[in-house]
Design an enzyme around this catalytic site. Sequence first.
Site, PDB file in Angstrom:
ATOM      1  N   CYS A  73       0.815  -1.215   0.000  1.00 25.38           N
ATOM      2  CA  CYS A  73       0.000   0.000   0.000  1.00 25.38           C
ATOM      3  C   CYS A  73       0.855   1.273   0.000  1.00 25.38           C
ATOM      4  O   CYS A  73       2.007   1.244   0.417  1.00 25.38           O
ATOM      5  CB  CYS A  73      -0.882   0.029   1.231  1.00 25.38           C
ATOM      6  SG  CYS A  73      -1.869  -1.456   1.409  1.00 25.38           S
ATOM      7  N   ARG A  76       5.064   0.538  -6.091  1.00 28.96           N
ATOM      8  CA  ARG A  76       4.967  -0.356  -4.942  1.00 28.96           C
ATOM      9  C   ARG A  76       4.031  -1.541  -5.211  1.00 28.96           C
ATOM     10  O   ARG A  76       4.076  -2.529  -4.474  1.00 28.96           O
ATOM     11  CB  ARG A  76       4.448   0.411  -3.716  1.00 28.96           C
ATOM     12  CG  ARG A  76       5.369   1.504  -3.265  1.00 28.96           C
ATOM     13  CD  ARG A  76       4.652   2.456  -2.343  1.00 28.96           C
ATOM     14  NE  ARG A  76       4.486   1.907  -1.015  1.00 28.96           N
ATOM     15  CZ  ARG A  76       5.328   2.096  -0.005  1.00 28.96           C
ATOM     16  NH1 ARG A  76       6.400   2.823  -0.191  1.00 28.96           N
ATOM     17  NH2 ARG A  76       5.095   1.594   1.174  1.00 28.96           N
ATOM     18  N   TRP A  85      -3.016  -2.663  -1.657  1.00 26.39           N
ATOM     19  CA  TRP A  85      -2.615  -3.988  -2.115  1.00 26.39           C
ATOM     20  C   TRP A  85      -3.270  -4.961  -1.153  1.00 26.39           C
ATOM     21  O   TRP A  85      -2.917  -5.042   0.022  1.00 26.39           O
ATOM     22  CB  TRP A  85      -1.092  -4.109  -2.089  1.00 26.39           C
ATOM     23  CG  TRP A  85      -0.611  -5.328  -2.777  1.00 26.39           C
ATOM     24  CD1 TRP A  85      -0.615  -5.559  -4.121  1.00 26.39           C
ATOM     25  CD2 TRP A  85      -0.059  -6.502  -2.183  1.00 26.39           C
ATOM     26  NE1 TRP A  85      -0.104  -6.799  -4.393  1.00 26.39           N
ATOM     27  CE2 TRP A  85       0.251  -7.397  -3.220  1.00 26.39           C
ATOM     28  CE3 TRP A  85       0.207  -6.876  -0.870  1.00 26.39           C
ATOM     29  CZ2 TRP A  85       0.801  -8.653  -2.989  1.00 26.39           C
ATOM     30  CZ3 TRP A  85       0.761  -8.125  -0.639  1.00 26.39           C
ATOM     31  CH2 TRP A  85       1.046  -9.000  -1.695  1.00 26.39           C
ATOM     32  N   ASN A 140      -1.482   1.667   5.981  1.00 27.97           N
ATOM     33  CA  ASN A 140      -0.533   0.679   5.427  1.00 27.97           C
ATOM     34  C   ASN A 140      -0.279  -0.340   6.504  1.00 27.97           C
ATOM     35  O   ASN A 140      -0.050   0.054   7.648  1.00 27.97           O
ATOM     36  CB  ASN A 140       0.831   1.341   5.191  1.00 27.97           C
ATOM     37  CG  ASN A 140       0.976   1.857   3.815  1.00 27.97           C
ATOM     38  OD1 ASN A 140       0.010   1.866   3.074  1.00 27.97           O
ATOM     39  ND2 ASN A 140       2.162   2.298   3.473  1.00 27.97           N
ATOM     40  N   LYS A 155      29.763 -10.726 -10.294  1.00 28.02           N
ATOM     41  CA  LYS A 155      29.902  -9.259 -10.239  1.00 28.02           C
ATOM     42  C   LYS A 155      31.237  -8.833 -10.841  1.00 28.02           C
ATOM     43  O   LYS A 155      31.305  -7.917 -11.634  1.00 28.02           O
ATOM     44  CB  LYS A 155      29.842  -8.737  -8.800  1.00 28.02           C
ATOM     45  CG  LYS A 155      28.535  -8.638  -8.103  1.00 28.02           C
ATOM     46  CD  LYS A 155      27.570  -7.612  -8.608  1.00 28.02           C
ATOM     47  CE  LYS A 155      26.770  -8.161  -9.737  1.00 28.02           C
ATOM     48  NZ  LYS A 155      25.544  -8.821  -9.486  1.00 28.02           N
ATOM     49  N   GLU A 184      31.341  -9.390 -14.696  1.00 30.31           N
ATOM     50  CA  GLU A 184      30.462  -8.586 -15.551  1.00 30.31           C
ATOM     51  C   GLU A 184      30.868  -7.123 -15.618  1.00 30.31           C
ATOM     52  O   GLU A 184      30.689  -6.493 -16.649  1.00 30.31           O
ATOM     53  CB  GLU A 184      28.967  -8.774 -15.231  1.00 30.31           C
ATOM     54  CG  GLU A 184      28.480  -8.414 -13.875  1.00 30.31           C
ATOM     55  CD  GLU A 184      27.000  -8.750 -13.630  1.00 30.31           C
ATOM     56  OE1 GLU A 184      26.248  -9.013 -14.577  1.00 30.31           O
ATOM     57  OE2 GLU A 184      26.605  -8.735 -12.450  1.00 30.31           O
ATOM     58  N   HIS A 208      40.051 -30.796  -6.391  1.00 31.70           N
ATOM     59  CA  HIS A 208      39.588 -31.570  -7.548  1.00 31.70           C
ATOM     60  C   HIS A 208      39.750 -30.796  -8.849  1.00 31.70           C
ATOM     61  O   HIS A 208      38.948 -30.973  -9.765  1.00 31.70           O
ATOM     62  CB  HIS A 208      38.133 -32.000  -7.336  1.00 31.70           C
ATOM     63  CG  HIS A 208      37.945 -32.831  -6.119  1.00 31.70           C
ATOM     64  ND1 HIS A 208      38.354 -34.144  -6.030  1.00 31.70           N
ATOM     65  CD2 HIS A 208      37.432 -32.530  -4.905  1.00 31.70           C
ATOM     66  CE1 HIS A 208      38.085 -34.614  -4.825  1.00 31.70           C
ATOM     67  NE2 HIS A 208      37.528 -33.650  -4.125  1.00 31.70           N
ATOM     68  N   LYS A 238      20.317  -4.873 -18.915  1.00 32.33           N
ATOM     69  CA  LYS A 238      19.700  -4.933 -17.584  1.00 32.33           C
ATOM     70  C   LYS A 238      18.590  -5.966 -17.576  1.00 32.33           C
ATOM     71  O   LYS A 238      18.450  -6.743 -16.642  1.00 32.33           O
ATOM     72  CB  LYS A 238      19.144  -3.551 -17.227  1.00 32.33           C
ATOM     73  CG  LYS A 238      18.460  -3.480 -15.878  1.00 32.33           C
ATOM     74  CD  LYS A 238      19.483  -3.576 -14.779  1.00 32.33           C
ATOM     75  CE  LYS A 238      18.879  -3.700 -13.402  1.00 32.33           C
ATOM     76  NZ  LYS A 238      19.814  -4.400 -12.482  1.00 32.33           N
TER      77      LYS A 238
HETATM   78  C1  G6P Z   1      20.579  -9.874 -16.717  1.00 34.43           C
HETATM   79  C2  G6P Z   1      21.086  -8.819 -15.744  1.00 34.43           C
HETATM   80  C3  G6P Z   1      21.421  -9.462 -14.394  1.00 34.43           C
HETATM   81  C4  G6P Z   1      20.220 -10.201 -13.865  1.00 34.43           C
HETATM   82  C5  G6P Z   1      19.681 -11.204 -14.883  1.00 34.43           C
HETATM   83  C6  G6P Z   1      18.333 -11.740 -14.447  1.00 34.43           C
HETATM   84  O1  G6P Z   1      21.592 -10.758 -17.005  1.00 34.43           O
HETATM   85  O2  G6P Z   1      22.225  -8.206 -16.271  1.00 34.43           O
HETATM   86  O3  G6P Z   1      21.810  -8.458 -13.475  1.00 34.43           O
HETATM   87  O4  G6P Z   1      20.581 -10.867 -12.693  1.00 34.43           O
HETATM   88  O5  G6P Z   1      19.468 -10.574 -16.137  1.00 34.43           O
HETATM   89  O6  G6P Z   1      17.431 -10.680 -14.447  1.00 34.43           O
HETATM   90  P1  G6P Z   1      16.133 -10.612 -13.590  1.00 34.43           P
HETATM   91  O7  G6P Z   1      15.552  -9.271 -13.913  1.00 34.43           O
HETATM   92  O8  G6P Z   1      15.261 -11.732 -14.039  1.00 34.43           O
HETATM   93  O9  G6P Z   1      16.534 -10.746 -12.162  1.00 34.43           O
END
Ligand code: G6P
Length: 612
Positions: A2, A27, A76, A101, A489, A492, A508, A607
């Site tokens: 909410c 939200r 909500w 809320n 991280k 990428e 291993h 993204k």
């Molecule tokens: C892309 C983004 C990642 C993300 C993945 C899954 O590879 O660069 O940062 O973890 O998609 O995205 P989602 O929106 O489903 O969490």
Amino acid sequence: MCGIVGAIAQRNVSDILLEGLKRLEYRGYDSAGMALIDDPEKGISTIKTVGKVAKLVEAAHKRDASGKLGIAHTRWATHGRITRANAHPHGSGDRISLVHNGIIENHESLRQELAAAGYRFATQTDTEVIAHLIRQALENGASSLLEAVTSAIAKLRGAFGLCVIDRQQPDRLVVARCGMSLVIGDGIGGENFVASDPLALGQVTDRFIYLEEGDVAQLTCDSIEVWNGGRRVKREIATLSGKASEMDKGGYQHFMQKEIFEQPQAIRDTLSGRVSGDHVLEEAFGVEAGKIFDKVEQVQIVACGTSFHAGLVAKYWLESIARMPCQVDIASDYRYRDIIVQPGTLFVAVSQSGETADTLAALRYAADRKHVATLAICNVATSSLVRESDFCLLTMAGQEIGVASTKAFTTQLTLLLILAIVLGRRNGLAGKDEARLVRDMNRLPELVDRTLKLDGEIRKLSKQFSDKNHSLFLGRGIQYPVAKEGALKLKEISYIHAEAYPAGELKHGPLALVDSDMPVIVVAPNNDLLDKLRSNLSEVSARGGKLYVFADEGIGLESDRGCKVINLPGCPEVLDPILFTVPLQLLSYHAAIIKGTDIDHPRNLAKSVTVE
Ligand code: G6P
């Protein structure tokens, strides 16, 4: 979740309230409403609609709604179906109107008492009892709205943020906070505002008072008075930079950096309304959630990228806390498998964006196959994943812009831990254990905040990565997915090749790679596997490998020539995966700065991957 907006001014506030609601749409909600007082003689005018805020705007404009005092809300549903009647504001008589809320846990017993005293109920919501309690307090002699609200909330159990108006006292607005965030907006020249998020008031002020737990405040056009425990208290006014919004960097160099530092607040917002002092507020998951959880015997998690790593961590929690089997799959793999669905399986799709093509396809694939239900854990309320799942839990991370996911991950973990508790309750998790877990979780924002203070130390350490092309991340047990997330991280955004291994697998294969050019990054919490991890560290040192260990301060590990130790604040074991993620994010960020990459838009990545 909410959203609340309230305003008192010397001008018509209806457009301010509606704009505020639009800004709170992120939200997630299913209905909206607004109540205004213009001429008190004519009463309170209330407009409610099911569906989008745009419908409420249309209805308000049609009726030429106006008033100098008003409250508005996006609902909500938790108690009672999604109907116009159940949408807020809720009233008592034609005197009180309020928006709320959160969840009132003892609403049933209060409802019976109030009904016996002659108060009539028009909705199925838990909120309506609050409106009647306030009117009852006024009828029993409370001298002001503030006094009536204070006496009413003393009878409530649960979590709430409230905003109340009284037709007989049209010069004031009273608000109260208990477990749900609420901010007061200090307006310019005779007007004041309230909202559940400062974002809602960005168009009218940049000066905010963040209410604290237990605060009750009275707003008039010219004054803001805050009370706590019966005493008048002073709360500081914080000025948010004029440009502060989710779409700007707010003084940080990159969105990723900003989002890393937003984690304490993002976690706080994600916990808000989902846990109370010592237990999880199950109703926050939706009207039908409890019945669904009752049927669950095991969990299938599906996700991609960072969200997949969140799922891998959750598997450990579901096993240890909920005592339930859990399978975690990569969505692009799951969707093409000839899956076998065991009876009692809850399907959980985890996604920041809710638009990832493979995760959506996996959801659609699962929906056709006898799961108990499909649940989305997602950061975008309006996403396809949320719309197509049977129910959802929203991470309240706010918009995440950096391609490398950070705050979405830690808030996903926060919700997955809550899910494990909710399922655990049905599978032998004792009340005292739930209370301990919830108390631990409530410490998270502060612990993450303290961990972020390691930023300077990690920045210095990252210099040692400037000439490296490869790296190895190690973790044991539940820390293995954390190591995987750390490696993801680093690769990428800095383009340094990074691989993660369960530390027990070192012998291993990966040990063959270890030499002075291969940094080995280790996450070392203070748990049962510590001694085994120490042996793994020795195996690396003996081969001339350079170790970078993020260690719980309680284990007393010290730096030496081949091993640089960074100590993290000691924390309850259950929180380790969330806390140990943070320094790995910072390490990647600073390594990428040194490498000079485009941190928020790394090459070849998107993204939201909306194609297969
Ligand atoms: C892309 C983004 C990642 C993300 C993945 C899954 O590879 O660069 O940062 O973890 O998609 O995205 P989602 O929106 O489903 O969490």
